[in-house]
Design an enzyme around this catalytic site. Structure first.
Site, PDB file in Angstrom:
ATOM      1  N   ARG A  27      42.709  42.402  35.954  1.00 28.97           N
ATOM      2  CA  ARG A  27      42.231  42.866  37.266  1.00 28.97           C
ATOM      3  C   ARG A  27      43.261  42.609  38.356  1.00 28.97           C
ATOM      4  O   ARG A  27      43.304  43.324  39.355  1.00 28.97           O
ATOM      5  CB  ARG A  27      40.880  42.201  37.579  1.00 28.97           C
ATOM      6  CG  ARG A  27      40.946  40.710  37.694  1.00 28.97           C
ATOM      7  CD  ARG A  27      39.576  40.047  37.558  1.00 28.97           C
ATOM      8  NE  ARG A  27      39.108  40.026  36.164  1.00 28.97           N
ATOM      9  CZ  ARG A  27      37.926  39.571  35.776  1.00 28.97           C
ATOM     10  NH1 ARG A  27      37.078  39.100  36.679  1.00 28.97           N
ATOM     11  NH2 ARG A  27      37.588  39.582  34.504  1.00 28.97           N
ATOM     12  N   LYS A  43      44.029  31.217  25.624  1.00 27.06           N
ATOM     13  CA  LYS A  43      43.002  31.768  24.729  1.00 27.06           C
ATOM     14  C   LYS A  43      42.919  30.929  23.463  1.00 27.06           C
ATOM     15  O   LYS A  43      43.928  30.443  22.959  1.00 27.06           O
ATOM     16  CB  LYS A  43      43.380  33.197  24.321  1.00 27.06           C
ATOM     17  CG  LYS A  43      43.024  34.255  25.327  1.00 27.06           C
ATOM     18  CD  LYS A  43      43.234  35.641  24.733  1.00 27.06           C
ATOM     19  CE  LYS A  43      42.998  36.712  25.787  1.00 27.06           C
ATOM     20  NZ  LYS A  43      41.611  36.729  26.294  1.00 27.06           N
TER      21      LYS A  43
HETATM   22  N1  BES Z   1      42.371  41.161  27.537  1.00 26.84           N
HETATM   23  C1  BES Z   1      41.220  40.370  27.757  1.00 26.84           C
HETATM   24  C2  BES Z   1      39.924  41.101  27.393  1.00 26.84           C
HETATM   25  C3  BES Z   1      39.708  41.382  25.934  1.00 26.84           C
HETATM   26  C4  BES Z   1      38.983  40.496  25.163  1.00 26.84           C
HETATM   27  C5  BES Z   1      40.169  42.540  25.357  1.00 26.84           C
HETATM   28  C6  BES Z   1      38.761  40.765  23.833  1.00 26.84           C
HETATM   29  C7  BES Z   1      39.946  42.813  24.015  1.00 26.84           C
HETATM   30  C8  BES Z   1      39.234  41.917  23.259  1.00 26.84           C
HETATM   31  C9  BES Z   1      41.136  39.959  29.221  1.00 26.84           C
HETATM   32  O1  BES Z   1      42.345  39.767  29.855  1.00 26.84           O
HETATM   33  C10 BES Z   1      40.403  38.676  29.272  1.00 26.84           C
HETATM   34  O2  BES Z   1      40.916  37.717  28.780  1.00 26.84           O
HETATM   35  N2  BES Z   1      39.215  38.671  29.862  1.00 26.84           N
HETATM   36  C11 BES Z   1      38.425  37.522  29.948  1.00 26.84           C
HETATM   37  C12 BES Z   1      37.897  37.411  31.359  1.00 26.84           C
HETATM   38  C13 BES Z   1      37.245  36.101  31.660  1.00 26.84           C
HETATM   39  C14 BES Z   1      38.286  34.999  31.682  1.00 26.84           C
HETATM   40  C15 BES Z   1      36.555  36.211  32.984  1.00 26.84           C
HETATM   41  C16 BES Z   1      37.263  37.649  28.967  1.00 26.84           C
HETATM   42  O3  BES Z   1      36.757  38.770  28.786  1.00 26.84           O
HETATM   43  O4  BES Z   1      36.924  36.668  28.331  1.00 26.84           O
HETATM   44 MN    MN Z   2      43.100  37.844  29.621  1.00 24.56          MN
END
Ligand code: BES
Ligand code: MN
Ligand code: ZN
Length: 509
Positions: A346, A274
């Site tokens: 997921r 991230k």
């Molecule tokens: N935990 C995150 C989602 C999230 C993002 C929660 C911002 C709270 C605030 C999740 O694991 C994630 O990283 N999702 C990605 C999915 C993508 C890689 C398809 C996302 O939402 O960017």
């Molecule tokens: Mn994630």
């Protein structure tokens, strides 16, 4: 700590006397009666302050008359007499907390003898709103002032019904506080193991049974998707699955309701690192809410059977971390091509869903997860997304949530999203190409729902933390969103209603 007493005897002294006022102060019987005793101080305050209209939650703090025994009066707006309901009373209680805490005083008497409705119940809701808003998380501050020890006397002619209602509400608020406490803890304190142990020690005394499943067992069950996410973590952060059971009906054989929570105690994104990972400690908000719900149900002795699964892991980087292009096999045999290690929630949920259906045959499964940034972008921080294979369940979730101020909004499942997660080399891919992220994530989870199981998925990414200006949730920090919603849903649709008492006339026959 806040202590509430329900009594018919107003202390003749204290710091603050709270006088509820409807939005036409002149009409308010309660304030007229009281005002005679206060030498017209209420009428005087209302006439002097042009801004105070008695709107719901509006407050006006004035000095109390010298002979009243109090230091301050707080006029507390109730809004119009007609639309008073439980949520509004709770909201007003939250606002009252703001006004009281600003005075720095702690001994409070609330004249709660007429809310023009089910006054007893509304008085308890008001107290509960105060309680919910009083939450603090200061334990990691070295110099935080001690939390005020509020003593709140709720005055009613017949205080018993209000006390009884409050005794049903307080365990639910305690469940929300457990969820908030877990969520706010930093990741160097809370890892899968310490979270499992904290949940265990919090809910076992309430009568919830807890099993902590470790990696060997998970391996033996074939939970390759869940384990992949945790495989890059060091020895003290290995993944854990927690199985919680609450049997409130006494019927051991009935099919339970199942709750499943995403519990990433930290989400770095993995090798698909991230860019900004601040606040990713809250990525266990789903699991925290599920644990808090179990505490709530057991605490108020709800007549319902629920099994809950917490999928706890860290999404870390390192030589052993799972890799983009890896293909893993989930517990139900489906193979998954990892195209983004940041789409980890997921994967954890997939195996938790299979596990709970295979072992417990639930009629309904509801999962909560901080799953996608897309859901947060779509709905913001005032409501979560709800996806379901059962429209009635979805509607019920929306309606029950409205009652407690935890709203949800329906987002779609469908063929186009399911198509977007089909793999080139495998059955599934963990990210959907060219389709909205919240819906492809939900469609991915749907691949793990078996037979006629009713299922709903709540994407709480936008509401688990970072809320501001909510009447009863804390600003910025973990909200505990989901505990009150699930509890209300269970009251409305899953709990066995107590048998109606036979009327005395029938009994005599
Ligand atoms: N935990 C995150 C989602 C999230 C993002 C929660 C911002 C709270 C605030 C999740 O694991 C994630 O990283 N999702 C990605 C999915 C993508 C890689 C398809 C996302 O939402 O960017
Ligand atoms: Mn994630
Ligand atoms: Zn995540």
């Amino acid at each position: 700590m806040t202590h509430f007493s329900y009594t018919d005897k107003a202390n003749k002294q204290g710091d603050i006397l709270v006088v509820p006022v409807f939005d036409k102060p002149g009409d308010a019987a309660v304030s007229r009666m009281v005002d005679d005793r206060l030498g017209g101080a209420v009428a005087h305050a209302v006439n002097t302050d042009q801004n105070f209209k008695g709107k719901a939650g509006q407050t006006l703090v004035v000095p109390a008359p010298a002979d009243s025994g109090y230091k301050k009066l707080i006029l507390l707006g109730l809004g119009s007499g007609k639309a008073m309901d439980s949520l509004r009373a709770e909201t007003i209680g939250g606002k009252l907390h703001g006004a009281v805490s600003a005075t720095g005083m702690a001994r409070v008497t609330v004249l709660a003898d007429d809310f023009r409705g089910d006054t007893a119940s509304l008085a308890a809701d008001l107290a509960n709103g105060f309680l919910l808003k009083s939450y603090r998380f200061d334990k990691h501050k070295s110099n935080a002032p001690a939390a005020p020890a509020y003593n709140i006397d709720i005055i009613q002619d017949n205080p018993c019904p209000a006390r009884e209602r409050f005794d049903q509400l307080a365990p639910v608020s305690a469940g929300a506080f457990l969820a908030r406490d877990l969520a706010n803890e930093p990741p160097n304190v809370l890892n899968p193991e310490t979270m499992a142990l904290r949940v265990l020690s919090s809910v076992t005394p309430l009568g919830v049974s807890v099993e902590v499943v470790r990696e060997d067992d998970m391996k033996a069950q074939g939970m390759g998707a869940f384990l992949a996410v945790g495989q890059g973590s060091n020895a003290e952060r290995r993944p854990r699955m927690v199985v919680l059971r609450y049997n409130g009906t006494g019927d051991e054989k009935s099919r339970p309701l199942a709750l499943v929570g995403k519990g990433l105690t930290f989400d770095t994104g993995g090798l698909s690192l991230k860019q900004n990972m601040s606040n990713m400690k809250f990525d266990m908000g789903g699991a925290a809410a599920v644990a808090g719900t179990m505490a709530a149900l057991a605490g108020r002795k709800a007549k319902v059977d629920v099994v809950a699964i917490l999928g706890l892991a860290r999404n870390d980087i390192g030589p052993d971390a799972y890799c983009v292009d890896d293909i893993v096999t989930a517990m139900n045999g489906k193979t998954i091509d990892i195209q983004n290690t940041d789409a980890e929630g997921r994967l954890v949920l997939a195996d938790c869903l299979t596990y709970v259906q295979r072992h417990f045959k639930p009629h309904t499964v509801i999962d909560l997860a901080t799953l996608t940034g897309a859901c947060k972008a779509a709905l913001g921080s005032t409501m979560c997304g709800v996806f379901s294979n059962d429209n009635r369940l979805s509607k019920r979730i929306q309606n029950s949530g409205v009652k407690v101020g935890e709203r949800s909004w329906p987002l779609p499942l469908g063929e186009e999203f399911t198509k977007a997660i089909k793999g080139t080399y495998s059955d599934l891919v963990n990210v959907g190409a060219g389709a909205p992220g919240a819906s492809t994530a939900a469609a991915f989870l749907q691949e793990f729902i078996e037979g006629a199981t009713k299922w709903a998925h709540l994407d709480i990414a936008g509401v688990a933390n970072g809320v501001s200006g909510h009447a009863t949730m804390p600003d910025k920090i973990g909200t505990g969103f989901g505990v009150r919603l699930l509890n209300q849903l269970i009251i409305d649709h899953f709990e066995k209603k107590p048998k109606a008492q036979p009327t005395p006339a029938l009994k005599a026959q």
